[in-house]
Every structure is written in structure tokens, then in C-alpha cells.
Design a protein around this motif. Structure first.
Motif, short mmCIF file in Angstrom:
data_model
loop_
_atom_site.label_atom_id
_atom_site.label_comp_id
_atom_site.label_asym_id
_atom_site.label_seq_id
_atom_site.Cartn_x
_atom_site.Cartn_y
_atom_site.Cartn_z
N THR A 130 0.92 -1.01 0.02
CA THR A 130 0.35 0.48 -0.01
C THR A 130 0.62 1.16 -0.24
O THR A 130 0.37 2.36 -0.25
N HIS A 131 2.00 1.45 0.29
CA HIS A 131 3.10 1.76 -0.19
C HIS A 131 4.05 2.16 -0.96
O HIS A 131 4.57 2.97 -0.54
N ASN A 132 4.13 1.38 -2.17
CA ASN A 132 4.87 1.25 -3.01
C ASN A 132 4.87 2.27 -3.44
O ASN A 132 3.17 2.65 -4.33
N THR A 133 5.40 3.34 -3.62
CA THR A 133 5.33 4.32 -5.08
C THR A 133 5.90 3.89 -6.05
O THR A 133 6.04 4.95 -6.85
N ASP A 134 6.52 2.43 -6.97
CA ASP A 134 6.50 1.91 -8.37
C ASP A 134 5.12 2.15 -9.14
O ASP A 134 4.22 2.23 -8.57
N ASP A 135 5.28 3.06 -10.09
CA ASP A 135 4.24 3.45 -11.48
C ASP A 135 3.28 2.57 -11.16
O ASP A 135 2.52 2.48 -11.65
N GLU A 136 4.17 1.52 -11.73
CA GLU A 136 3.19 0.39 -12.48
C GLU A 136 2.66 -0.25 -11.31
O GLU A 136 1.13 -0.87 -11.45
N VAL A 137 2.41 -1.01 -9.91
CA VAL A 137 2.44 -1.38 -8.82
C VAL A 137 0.94 -0.53 -8.49
O VAL A 137 0.07 -1.17 -8.35
N ILE A 138 1.15 0.56 -8.47
CA ILE A 138 0.00 1.85 -8.30
C ILE A 138 -0.58 1.38 -9.58
O ILE A 138 -1.99 1.54 -9.21
N ARG A 139 -0.51 1.52 -10.50
CA ARG A 139 -1.67 0.74 -11.50
C ARG A 139 -2.42 -0.18 -11.63
O ARG A 139 -3.24 -0.27 -11.50
N LYS A 140 -1.41 -1.09 -10.88
CA LYS A 140 -2.28 -2.27 -10.98
C LYS A 140 -3.16 -2.80 -9.44
O LYS A 140 -3.99 -2.73 -9.22
N ARG A 141 -2.81 -1.45 -8.73
CA ARG A 141 -4.05 -1.41 -7.53
C ARG A 141 -4.89 -0.67 -7.90
O ARG A 141 -5.90 -0.96 -7.65
N PHE A 142 -4.99 0.62 -9.15
CA PHE A 142 -6.52 0.20 -8.88
C PHE A 142 -7.15 -0.06 -9.81
O PHE A 142 -8.20 -0.12 -10.04
N ARG A 143 -6.72 -1.01 -11.22
CA ARG A 143 -6.55 -1.51 -11.64
C ARG A 143 -7.96 -3.15 -10.44
O ARG A 143 -8.80 -3.24 -11.67
N ASP A 144 -6.72 -3.22 -9.64
CA ASP A 144 -7.28 -4.21 -9.03
C ASP A 144 -8.44 -3.73 -8.12
O ASP A 144 -10.11 -4.03 -8.09
N TYR A 145 -8.49 -2.80 -8.23
CA TYR A 145 -9.11 -1.91 -6.92
C TYR A 145 -10.39 -1.76 -7.63
O TYR A 145 -11.92 -2.10 -7.84
#
Length: 335
Positions: free
Chosen positions: A198-213
Motif C-alpha cells: 500500500t506504500h509502494n511508489t512504483d508507478d506500475e504497482v500503483i496502476r495495478k492497485r487501481f486496476r484491482d480496485y
């Protein structure tokens, strides 16, 4: 093997240092003199195969460990649910731990009242139907807040391989026919880790988080429920959409990524946020969502405000004072 187990604690573990895991497990050893329990540590494909040997080296018959291919925290918890035998199930993350005094207090209440679900760290004290609670209040989105009767859980499981799996699981949990008790105090110590998901700042990880949301939202929208469950689910989806927008403004930097994420929310019918009253915070975010491009404009301002206020754009760490360990009315330590 026929001994009755009263509590099963499931701990998903992925690349957590053994020293951190040790502190998590040591916080549970007081249970030896309190009730019959078991702890299942699920090594979710960590890069180093050291979790199972470490658990075996502890020589504690209450602690068990298995290793599996990586399936995410949801898949690891599913494995634990399949293995455990306790009357009640609860979850703890490997980098967190529990507090003795408040935990004893909660266990006493759990055994005295015998609810289907007990939830700690809530804003409102409540006893009654779980769906009714979700219809009126915001629920805890963290599965680590809950003690769940295994029989009540039934076939409910986590969606593997995604982030935000807790949001889906906890929402479905409140749609079960269940007697719920909520507590305004907590025995859970949440440890801030800059390298956590939840605190990872990698752009691809953030994009995946919102896709999974969005996957979570679509999975919940696909549920076939009738009243009053439908009203409770509609309210919960509104709140999840609000959190999606707020988190988007906090974590996303690129306007194109923001627009792509909002387009996914539009397609689900939840952006702009539905015009309903769920409290002042929801109303404010709902109004922002109804002004074209205001969400995009406020995103850098949100980051700046967080930076000025906390020195970081991420959530503040939650800490506990040593005095809280035996406090009669401990503060809420987890959200």
C-alpha cells in the motif's frame, strides 16, 4: 488431533524478515495460558525459503507453516482457512503484532457473547445484524480487524492475485446472515513499512492497485442480492468509490493515468459519485467529482498538502505507547 481449537490465527507472509515475523509471533505466546489456539503462517512464495524452517525451529506445537507459490495475501489467507480448525478465525499480517491487554479483553467478550463476527477498531459500538451495520455505518476494510466464526464464514474466500482483496472480502462478510459486535478499541498494532504494497511508489504497482480496485468493484456489482442487502451493498460501493477517488488524488501523478483510472470508474457507473448522503466527507468528494477536471487539478494539491502536513504523501504510521498494553480502554490503533 481431536483437541478442540478455539482460535485460529492466519498470517500471510511474503519477503518479511524473520526478525519481524518473530516479533509478530512472540506477541501471541501469551495465548498459551488463555485458550486453545493455532497459528498458521503461509509463506506466499518468498524469495528465500526460510519461513518454514524458522517456524519449525521454534518448537511450539501451536505454530505451523506451509510454503506455496505466490498467490498474493488473499490466496495465502485462503490456504490458511483451508488448513485451520479453530471455532473462530482471525488474520494478522506478518509485519504487525497484537497487544496483550486489549486482546485478552476482546477474547473474553468473544467467548462470553459468542457472536458470528467481532470487529475491533470501529468508530461505533454496535451489536446486531451485520448487514444492518453496513447499511448505517462505514465498515472496517481490513480483514485483520475481524474475528469470524468458521461455520459462519462458509464458502466465503478472498480473490487471489489482487490488491485490495480485503475490500471485497469484508463487504461480502457483512452480507452474510451474521450476528455482529463492533468495538471502539483495538488490540492490533499496525506497523508502517515504506516497502509494503500500500506504500509502494512504483508507478506500475500503483496502476495495478487501481486496476484491482476496479476488479473488486465489478465483483461486488455482480452479486445478486435482495433487500435489505441491496441497500447495504449500494452504500458500501459508494464509499469504496469515494475511497478510490481520494486515494487516486493522493497516489497518482500522471494526468493520463488519473484519467484512465477515472474512466474505469465511470464505466462502473460510480463516477461522478452518486448523489447520496453518506456523511460530510462523502458529500465533499462527491461535489469534487461532479466538477469536470477538478479531481485532476486537486491531485497535485493533495500531495502538496500531505507533504507539508506530514512530511510524506503516504499514510502516517500508527504507533502505540507501552502504557496501552494493559490499558482498560485502549485507543484505536488500526484502521
Amino acid at each position: 488431533m481431536n483437541e478442540k481449537i478455539e482460535l485460529s490465527i492466519i498470517i500471510p507472509c511474503f519477503d518479511v524478515p524473520v526478525t519481524t515475523l518473530r516479533q509478530c509471533l512472540e506477541s501471541m505466546t501469551f495465548l498459551d495460558s488463555v485458550l486453545s489456539y493455532e497459528v498458521w503462517v503461509i509463506d506466499d512464495g518468498s524469495k528465500r525459503n526460510e519461513v518454514v524452517p524458522f517456524i519449525e525451529s521454534l518448537c511450539n506445537s501451536n505454530f505451523h507453516a506451509v510454503r506455496q507459490e505466490n498467490m498474493g495475501p488473499g490466496g495465502a489467507r485462503n490456504t490458511g482457512i483451508g488448513l485451520c480448525r479453530g471455532e473462530y478465525i482471525t488474520f494478522v499480517d506478518a509485519d504487525d503484532y497484537i497487544l496483550y491487554g486489549p486482546y485478552i479483553k476482546m477474547l473474553n467478550l468473544l467467548m462470553e457473547k459468542g457472536p458470528d463476527i467481532l470487529c475491533q477498531g470501529c468508530l461505533h459500538s454496535f451489536e446486531g445484524n451485520a448487514t444492518r451495520y453496513m447499511m448505517e455505518y462505514d465498515i472496517s476494510p481490513s480483514c485483520c480487524s475481524y474475528f469470524i466464526r468458521r461455520q459462519t464464514l462458509g464458502e466465503l474466500r478472498f480473490t487471489p492475485h489482487i490488491f485490495h482483496e480485503d475490500e471485497e472480502f469484508c463487504t461480502k462478510l457483512h452480507l452474510l446472515r451474521a450476528h455482529l459486535i463492533t468495538l471502539t478499541y483495538s488490540a492490533y498494532f499496525y506497523r508502517y513499512r515504506a516497502d509494503s504494497i500500500t506504500h509502494n511508489t512504483d508507478d506500475e504497482v500503483i496502476r495495478k492497485r487501481f486496476r484491482d480496485y476496479l476488479t473488486v468493484i465489478h465483483n461486488l456489482q455482480a452479486l445478486h442480492v435482495t433487500e435489505p442487502h441491496k441497500r447495504a451493498l449500494v452504500r458500501r460501493l459508494d464509499i469504496i468509490a469515494m475511497c478510490y477517488v481520494v486515494t487516486l488524488m493522493r497516489d497518482m501523478s500522471d494526468f493520463r493515468d488519473i484519467e484512465a483510472s477515472l474512466q474505469g470508474l465511470r464505466q462502473s457507473g460510480l463516477y461522478p459519485l452518486p448523489f447520496r448522503w453518506h456523511g460530510l466527507r462523502y458529500f465533499m468528494v462527491m461535489m469534487v467529482s461532479r466538477v469536470p477536471w477538478l479531481t485532476h487539478i486537486l491531485s497535485p494539491l493533495t500531495k502538496l498538502a500531505l507533504k507539508l502536513r506530514y512530511g510524506t504523501t503516504k499514510k502516517r504510521a500508527f504507533t502505540a505507547h507501552a502504557d496501552l498494553v494493559n490499558a482498560d480502554e485502549p485507543e484505536v490503533l488500526c484502521q
